[in-house]
Scaffold this active site. Structure first.
Site, mmCIF file in Angstrom:
data_model
loop_
_atom_site.group_PDB
_atom_site.id
_atom_site.type_symbol
_atom_site.label_atom_id
_atom_site.label_comp_id
_atom_site.label_asym_id
_atom_site.label_seq_id
_atom_site.Cartn_x
_atom_site.Cartn_y
_atom_site.Cartn_z
ATOM 1 N N LYS A 113 0.849 -1.207 0.000
ATOM 2 C CA LYS A 113 0.000 0.000 0.000
ATOM 3 C C LYS A 113 0.879 1.250 0.000
ATOM 4 O O LYS A 113 0.630 2.204 -0.744
ATOM 5 C CB LYS A 113 -0.930 -0.009 1.226
ATOM 6 C CG LYS A 113 -2.055 -1.027 1.099
ATOM 7 C CD LYS A 113 -2.831 -1.258 2.396
ATOM 8 C CE LYS A 113 -3.826 -2.405 2.189
ATOM 9 N NZ LYS A 113 -4.500 -2.830 3.425
ATOM 10 N N ASP B 248 -11.420 2.604 3.998
ATOM 11 C CA ASP B 248 -11.794 1.180 4.004
ATOM 12 C C ASP B 248 -13.312 1.011 3.896
ATOM 13 O O ASP B 248 -13.790 -0.086 3.605
ATOM 14 C CB ASP B 248 -11.348 0.539 5.328
ATOM 15 C CG ASP B 248 -10.120 -0.346 5.187
ATOM 16 O OD1 ASP B 248 -9.901 -0.890 4.089
ATOM 17 O OD2 ASP B 248 -9.396 -0.493 6.185
ATOM 18 N N GLN C 239 -4.826 -1.339 9.528
ATOM 19 C CA GLN C 239 -4.733 -2.691 8.985
ATOM 20 C C GLN C 239 -5.313 -3.703 9.985
ATOM 21 O O GLN C 239 -4.981 -3.679 11.175
ATOM 22 C CB GLN C 239 -3.254 -3.017 8.677
ATOM 23 C CG GLN C 239 -3.035 -4.337 7.974
ATOM 24 C CD GLN C 239 -3.599 -4.386 6.551
ATOM 25 O OE1 GLN C 239 -3.681 -3.364 5.874
ATOM 26 N NE2 GLN C 239 -4.005 -5.566 6.123
HETATM 27 N N1 GUN Z 1 -7.078 -6.942 6.293
HETATM 28 C C1 GUN Z 1 -7.473 -7.737 5.259
HETATM 29 N N2 GUN Z 1 -8.168 -7.024 4.345
HETATM 30 C C2 GUN Z 1 -8.214 -5.755 4.807
HETATM 31 C C3 GUN Z 1 -8.783 -4.556 4.292
HETATM 32 O O1 GUN Z 1 -9.414 -4.518 3.224
HETATM 33 N N3 GUN Z 1 -8.612 -3.454 5.064
HETATM 34 C C4 GUN Z 1 -7.938 -3.485 6.253
HETATM 35 N N4 GUN Z 1 -7.844 -2.342 6.933
HETATM 36 N N5 GUN Z 1 -7.403 -4.565 6.753
HETATM 37 C C5 GUN Z 1 -7.532 -5.703 6.031
#
Ligand code: GUN
Length: 299
Positions: A58, A125, A102
């Site tokens: 990311k 998100d 995350q």
């Molecule tokens: N962990 C697995 N997928 C995601 C996601 O789409 N967003 C976040 N913040 N954590 C994750």
């Protein structure tokens, strides 16, 4: 895979590269016009190896489109109070247009409280209860990245989805539930299947659109798929095959040759998720600054 395999492979990698290139153009136009640079903050707590890899990807892609990336890596022992203080600081920071924490969080932290402490206007998100409610009621929302990417690929392949029968296998807050909401928003007839659903294969065989997000390697067999269906495989599972480590989806890809189209693993849904995170960051930036949406990447 035999030579009767006629399904089109939906090129998520290419689709994502296209979207990212359009976003990079938009970032440079915005910088030239306003002097501002959209910014994304990612918070990682603890040492989970998969999470570290995702956060690294990311960070890199955020910088590649010309946005500012702020990564906050905190130790596993971080307290709820400390994390809330960081979120308060990021919520108040004008250079931060999007915030992502995350998941999964270490067990001592309250995930729902953390998500709901993010300013909903910065919740790229789309997990905040306000964005979930807006999506469920058809109002402008920031939409979770993975289902948003799945919907973009479905619309590109099928055009208008109205009246199609969609089956979503999996009911997670991250994928299954928002996917079902998005498909209802497109006027599909939607059924959600999960671990307690009876006769899942028969239900899947009714689907024009089959989205699978359960995290079980090759759960969905070829005879669960209606001929001509479009299949979106969200699963990314690492398995050992012939002594080698391989990634496979939740769908037995080699058995899906009679589908009209299917996303491969890897190279299907995965690359779209980060591209949609960046698109959501751009959407959040535009809304915060009252700028007009760019139709090609409007969320
Ligand atoms: N962990 C697995 N997928 C995601 C996601 O789409 N967003 C976040 N913040 N954590 C994750």
């Amino acid at each position: 895979m035999n030579n009767l395999f006629q399904a089109e492979r939906i090129d998520g990698k290419g689709f994502a590269a296209n979207l990212v290139a359009r976003l990079a153009d938009e970032v440079s136009t915005i910088k030239a016009k306003t002097g501002l640079t959209p910014g994304l903050a990612v918070v990682l707590i603890g040492e989970d190896p998969a999470s570290r890899v995702y956060v690294g990807a990311k960070h890199r892609q955020t910088q590649e489109v010309g946005m500012q990336s702020f990564v906050h890596k905190l130790p596993t022992e971080t307290t709820q109070v400390e994390l809330m203080a960081l979120l308060d600081q990021l919520n108040a920071d004008d250079a931060v247009n999007g915030i992502l924490v995350q998941l999964p969080l270490p067990a001592h932290l309250d995930t729902n409280a953390v998500i709901n402490a993010i300013d909903p206007a910065k919740d790229v998100d789309g997990f905040h209860i306000l964005n979930a409610g807006r999506l469920a009621t058809g109002q402008d929302a920031l939409v979770p990245c993975t289902p948003l990417g799945c919907l973009m690929m479905l619309k590109e392949r099928l055009g208008n989805l109205a009246g199609l029968k969609a089956v979503v296998v999996g009911k997670s807050n991250i994928v299954g539930k928002p996917m079902a909401q998005l498909l209802m928003g497109e006027n599909c007839t939607v059924t959600v299947a999960h671990s307690k659903t009876q006769n899942v294969p028969e239900l899947c065989r009714t689907a024009d659109i089959l989205v699978v997000a359960v995290g079980r390697p090759e759960l969905v067999k070829g005879d669960w798929i209606k001929p001509g269906a479009v299949v979106i495989d969200v699963g990314i599972n690492r398995v050992m095959r012939d002594g080698q480590s391989r990634l496979v989806g939740d769908v037995a890809f080699a058995e899906a040759g009679h589908a009209a189209a299917i996303t491969p693993v890897p190279g299907g849904v995965g690359p779209m998720t980060i591209a949609c995170l960046l698109a959501n960051t751009m959407t959040a930036f535009r809304r915060q600054r009252n700028l007009q949406p760019t139709p090609a990447v409007a969320g």
